[in-house]
Motif scaffolding. Structure first.
Motif, PDB file in Angstrom:
ATOM      1  N   PHE A  15      -6.895   0.258 -12.802  1.00 54.30           N
ATOM      2  CA  PHE A  15      -7.165   1.499 -13.609  1.00 54.30           C
ATOM      3  C   PHE A  15      -8.857   2.248 -13.367  1.00 54.30           C
ATOM      4  CE2 PHE A  15      -8.420   3.550 -18.073  1.00 54.30           C
ATOM      5  CZ  PHE A  15      -6.994   4.100 -18.463  1.00 54.30           C
ATOM      6  N   CYS A  16      -9.753   1.480 -13.140  1.00 53.33           N
ATOM      7  CA  CYS A  16     -11.116   2.014 -13.079  1.00 53.33           C
ATOM      8  C   CYS A  16     -10.761   2.730 -12.300  1.00 53.33           C
ATOM      9  CB  CYS A  16     -11.593   1.113 -13.148  1.00 53.33           C
ATOM     10  SG  CYS A  16     -12.188   0.338 -14.687  1.00 53.33           S
ATOM     11  N   VAL A  17     -10.243   2.430 -11.120  1.00 52.71           N
ATOM     12  CA  VAL A  17     -10.546   3.420  -9.496  1.00 52.71           C
ATOM     13  C   VAL A  17      -9.565   5.063  -9.843  1.00 52.71           C
ATOM     14  CG1 VAL A  17      -9.242   3.282  -7.520  1.00 52.71           C
ATOM     15  CG2 VAL A  17     -10.230   1.500  -8.308  1.00 52.71           C
ATOM     16  N   ALA A  18      -8.346   4.363 -10.566  1.00 52.27           N
ATOM     17  CA  ALA A  18      -7.189   5.932 -11.083  1.00 52.27           C
ATOM     18  C   ALA A  18      -8.524   6.538 -11.781  1.00 52.27           C
ATOM     19  CB  ALA A  18      -5.996   5.374 -11.979  1.00 52.27           C
ATOM     20  N   VAL A  19      -8.958   6.595 -12.944  1.00 56.82           N
ATOM     21  CA  VAL A  19      -9.475   6.908 -13.767  1.00 56.82           C
ATOM     22  C   VAL A  19     -11.361   8.113 -12.812  1.00 56.82           C
ATOM     23  CG1 VAL A  19     -11.490   7.304 -15.892  1.00 56.82           C
ATOM     24  CG2 VAL A  19      -9.449   6.108 -16.102  1.00 56.82           C
ATOM     25  N   VAL A  20     -11.745   6.879 -12.178  1.00 59.52           N
ATOM     26  CA  VAL A  20     -13.257   7.310 -10.608  1.00 59.52           C
ATOM     27  C   VAL A  20     -12.620   8.693 -10.311  1.00 59.52           C
ATOM     28  CG1 VAL A  20     -14.940   6.818  -9.544  1.00 59.52           C
ATOM     29  CG2 VAL A  20     -14.285   5.702 -11.338  1.00 59.52           C
ATOM     30  N   MET A  21     -11.152   8.147  -9.673  1.00 57.86           N
ATOM     31  CA  MET A  21     -10.919   9.661  -8.245  1.00 57.86           C
ATOM     32  C   MET A  21     -10.330  10.327  -8.746  1.00 57.86           C
ATOM     33  SD  MET A  21     -11.957   7.672  -5.758  1.00 57.86           S
ATOM     34  CE  MET A  21     -11.209   9.142  -4.772  1.00 57.86           C
ATOM     35  N   SER A  22      -9.716   9.993  -9.757  1.00 57.85           N
ATOM     36  CA  SER A  22      -9.134  11.247 -10.957  1.00 57.85           C
ATOM     37  C   SER A  22     -10.306  12.546 -11.614  1.00 57.85           C
ATOM     38  CB  SER A  22      -8.036  10.807 -11.830  1.00 57.85           C
ATOM     39  OG  SER A  22      -7.171  10.125 -11.189  1.00 57.85           O
TER      40      SER A  22
ATOM     41  N   MET B  82      -3.280   3.808  -3.941  1.00 59.63           N
ATOM     42  CA  MET B  82      -3.536   4.718  -5.011  1.00 59.63           C
ATOM     43  C   MET B  82      -4.815   5.607  -5.336  1.00 59.63           C
ATOM     44  SD  MET B  82      -3.742   3.286  -9.364  1.00 59.63           S
ATOM     45  CE  MET B  82      -5.580   2.817  -8.632  1.00 59.63           C
ATOM     46  N   GLY B  83      -5.528   4.530  -5.123  1.00 62.04           N
ATOM     47  CA  GLY B  83      -7.544   5.958  -5.071  1.00 62.04           C
ATOM     48  C   GLY B  83      -7.394   7.379  -3.801  1.00 62.04           C
ATOM     49  N   PHE B  84      -6.148   7.087  -2.694  1.00 62.48           N
ATOM     50  CA  PHE B  84      -6.118   7.798  -1.455  1.00 62.48           C
ATOM     51  C   PHE B  84      -5.320   8.811  -1.758  1.00 62.48           C
ATOM     52  CE2 PHE B  84      -5.060   8.647   2.495  1.00 62.48           C
ATOM     53  CZ  PHE B  84      -5.518   9.133   3.144  1.00 62.48           C
ATOM     54  N   PHE B  85      -3.835   8.384  -2.960  1.00 62.72           N
ATOM     55  CA  PHE B  85      -3.376   9.365  -2.603  1.00 62.72           C
ATOM     56  C   PHE B  85      -3.363  10.193  -3.530  1.00 62.72           C
ATOM     57  CE2 PHE B  85      -0.773   6.790   0.285  1.00 62.72           C
ATOM     58  CZ  PHE B  85       0.279   7.439   1.426  1.00 62.72           C
ATOM     59  N   ILE B  86      -4.084   9.306  -4.726  1.00 56.57           N
ATOM     60  CA  ILE B  86      -4.816  10.727  -6.017  1.00 56.57           C
ATOM     61  C   ILE B  86      -5.551  12.065  -4.438  1.00 56.57           C
ATOM     62  CG2 ILE B  86      -6.443  11.169  -7.502  1.00 56.57           C
ATOM     63  CD1 ILE B  86      -5.887   8.493  -8.479  1.00 56.57           C
ATOM     64  N   THR B  87      -5.496  11.898  -3.499  1.00 57.64           N
ATOM     65  CA  THR B  87      -6.647  13.077  -3.464  1.00 57.64           C
ATOM     66  C   THR B  87      -5.540  13.335  -2.197  1.00 57.64           C
ATOM     67  OG1 THR B  87      -7.552  11.653  -1.141  1.00 57.64           O
ATOM     68  CG2 THR B  87      -8.739  11.418  -3.140  1.00 57.64           C
TER      69      THR B  87
ATOM     70  N   ALA C 112     -12.695   4.103   0.476  1.00 54.44           N
ATOM     71  CA  ALA C 112     -11.815   2.637   0.160  1.00 54.44           C
ATOM     72  C   ALA C 112     -13.984   2.381  -0.423  1.00 54.44           C
ATOM     73  CB  ALA C 112     -11.712   2.412   1.784  1.00 54.44           C
ATOM     74  N   TRP C 113     -13.887   2.518  -0.073  1.00 50.43           N
ATOM     75  CA  TRP C 113     -15.759   2.176  -0.186  1.00 50.43           C
ATOM     76  C   TRP C 113     -16.012   2.298  -1.504  1.00 50.43           C
ATOM     77  CZ3 TRP C 113     -20.002   4.478  -2.751  1.00 50.43           C
ATOM     78  CH2 TRP C 113     -20.400   3.944  -3.110  1.00 50.43           C
ATOM     79  N   ILE C 114     -15.395   3.246  -2.177  1.00 50.29           N
ATOM     80  CA  ILE C 114     -15.904   3.476  -3.555  1.00 50.29           C
ATOM     81  C   ILE C 114     -14.594   2.884  -3.916  1.00 50.29           C
ATOM     82  CG2 ILE C 114     -14.927   5.220  -5.525  1.00 50.29           C
ATOM     83  CD1 ILE C 114     -16.089   7.553  -4.121  1.00 50.29           C
ATOM     84  N   THR C 115     -13.582   2.500  -3.928  1.00 49.80           N
ATOM     85  CA  THR C 115     -12.444   1.651  -4.207  1.00 49.80           C
ATOM     86  C   THR C 115     -13.093   0.236  -4.389  1.00 49.80           C
ATOM     87  OG1 THR C 115     -10.852   2.640  -3.601  1.00 49.80           O
ATOM     88  CG2 THR C 115     -10.162   0.354  -4.223  1.00 49.80           C
ATOM     89  N   VAL C 116     -13.300  -0.409  -3.576  1.00 45.93           N
ATOM     90  CA  VAL C 116     -14.047  -1.879  -3.451  1.00 45.93           C
ATOM     91  C   VAL C 116     -15.239  -1.780  -4.333  1.00 45.93           C
ATOM     92  CG1 VAL C 116     -14.922  -3.959  -1.766  1.00 45.93           C
ATOM     93  CG2 VAL C 116     -13.543  -1.981  -0.685  1.00 45.93           C
ATOM     94  N   GLN C 117     -16.218  -0.945  -4.461  1.00 44.51           N
ATOM     95  CA  GLN C 117     -17.868  -1.530  -5.060  1.00 44.51           C
ATOM     96  C   GLN C 117     -16.697  -0.884  -6.225  1.00 44.51           C
ATOM     97  OE1 GLN C 117     -20.237  -2.241  -3.854  1.00 44.51           O
ATOM     98  NE2 GLN C 117     -19.901  -1.634  -1.658  1.00 44.51           N
TER      99      GLN C 117
END
Length: 454
Positions: free
Chosen positions: A215-222, A122-127, A177-182
């Motif tokens: 949700f936190c991953v989506a908000v941060v990456m967005s 999800m986070g990757f496809f945001i980019t 991936a690193w950001i997501t896992v953290q």
């Protein structure tokens, strides 16, 4: 005078390298590197089917190809796009899965590796989508030119599939991936999750427990990507700058030689240098090989260049050594070792020599072990850079024998020939050292021999 408690320099180097190799990040990258081996080889096999006329320059073959196998080239290209074309997803996704699993096991957190993988996707496809800030709003980029096609924010082509999820996106994928896992780890450690009663099936409970972290991953990456889009760029382009810089350095002759030196310097201490160093250069060689295929680029440092031209016979380029030991060694010990090693060496496996001669920690063989692969590497680099040998476009299996490996990697007879030349050059570096080592070993065998009883 008090006796010094300092460890020998070789022990300190081995300790530092060992600790580095044991870090969670490096271990997860190693897992990711292993995961793409089969994908890249499968993709390369189908790529070979599309370049057969080039690989087999026999009169009449090209015409026969067009009327038979050539009719299916678009299908072969589809398979290539489904393997090398999504390599960033496979590489970075495996990293996210493994990284999550490592934290789960070592910090005893209720992390679910498959959830870490899904959140990464999800986070990757945001980019992946290309956005622009225009007229006070976010819009997808749409662009159709001779060289680029972007529709609805996604750049694609028949030769590469979706641009940003191929090899060019591996470095960006690792960062995401690193950001997501953290983020996932932080939310679970602070109990930011929805907990369901024990009576709820585990599958349902797990989906709810991942909701807040996701949700936190989506908000941060967005938020990160949005800030950069408003500044006239995006996360992909920002992170691609350092990746390109590192890639450019690795693609120089001196950068290539530094990589070879580090691999073998670590191996001499008994540390698997190829595994450690390849965890860093794997994204580069994959991206360079895909650029060679899809964009007609001329990257020397691409694909399995080490196994095709450099480490022939295994780390240290020891194929010639194995053959010489089996056929010419005077020492009984070394001759028997050569007989054991000669077949594995053909397939680039040389642990019997590394630990049997031994080469590891053996100061007498340090110079050839370091210099032989650097010499063969320089020959290969110059041959490809001078366009005597075509660039590497195929990921051949690493155990492919000498000659055949170079041929498959470049789909050219020139590649096969230079591969053999590289093996000869490496042995010429080895010869005076291994001959001297054989004489010393023979002398020791004679001095240790028990005289016959009277």
């Amino acid at each position: 005078m008090a006796e010094s408690n300092k460890k020998p320099i070789k022990d300190r180097i081995a300790e530092v390298a060992g600790k580095f190799a044991a870090t969670r990040f490096v271990r997860a990258i190693m897992d990711a590197g292993y995961s793409v081996i089969s994908f890249s080889i499968i993709g390369s096999i189908f790529l070979i089917l599309t370049v057969l006329p080039k690989a087999i320059p026999v009169p009449g073959f090209a015409a026969w190809y067009v009327g038979t196998i050539g009719r299916f080239t678009n299908l072969f290209q589809s398979v290539y796009n489904a393997t090398m074309g999504i390599i960033a997803l496979v590489f970075s996704g495996t990293f996210a899965y493994s990284y999550t699993k490592i934290y789960r096991d070592e910090e005893h957190l209720s992390l679910i590796p498959i959830d870490g993988l899904m959140m990464f996707l999800m986070g990757f496809f945001i980019t992946v989508a290309e956005l622009v800030w225009k007229n006070g709003r976010v819009e997808f980029i749409t662009l159709f030119t001779k060289d680029k096609m972007i529709a609805g924010g996604y750049q694609a082509s028949p030769l590469a599939g979706i641009y940003r999820i191929g090899a060019v996106g591996i470095f960006i994928g690792l960062v995401v991936a690193w950001i997501t896992v953290q983020i996932y780890r932080f939310t679970i450690k602070h109990n930011w999750q929805i907990k369901m009663p024990d009576s709820v099936p585990s599958g349902v409970a797990n989906s709810f427990s991942a909701m807040i972290p996701g949700f936190c991953v989506a908000v941060v990456m967005s938020a990160i990507n949005m800030a950069l889009v408003m500044a006239g760029t995006d996360l992909f382009n920002v992170l691609f700058i350092p990746f390109s810089f590192i890639s450019d350095i690795a693609d120089t002759w001196w950068g290539f030689l530094i990589i070879l030196f580090l691999i073998h310097f670590l191996w001499w201490f008994g540390i698997h240098g190829a595994t450690i160093i390849s965890s860093f250069y794997s994204p580069i060689v994959l991206a360079n090989m895909q650029a060679n295929v899809n964009q007609g680029a001329h990257h020397v440092f691409a694909g399995e260049i080490l196994n095709a031209f450099v480490t022939i016979g295994g780390s240290g380029a020891t194929l010639g050594v194995a053959i010489w030991l089996a056929l010419r060694a005077r020492s009984t010990q070394l001759k028997e070792l050569g007989k054991v090693e000669i077949v594995p060496a053909v397939f680039n496996i040389n642990e019997p020599i590394l630990f049997g001669l031994p080469i590891v920690y053996n100061i007498d063989l340090f110079i050839p072990f370091i210099c032989a692969p650097m010499a063969s590497g320089l020959v290969a680099y110059l041959a490809i850079a001078a366009k005597i040998v075509p660039v590497i476009i195929v990921q051949q299996p690493w155990p492919t024998p000498v000659g055949l490996g170079g041929y498959l990697a470049t789909t050219s007879w020139q590649g096969g020939l230079v591969s053999i030349i590289c093996a000869i050059v490496a042995f010429l570096i080895w010869y005076p050292f291994i001959k001297h080592f054989d004489n010393v070993t023979l002398k020791n065998e004679k001095s240790n021999a028990t005289p016959d009883a009277a």
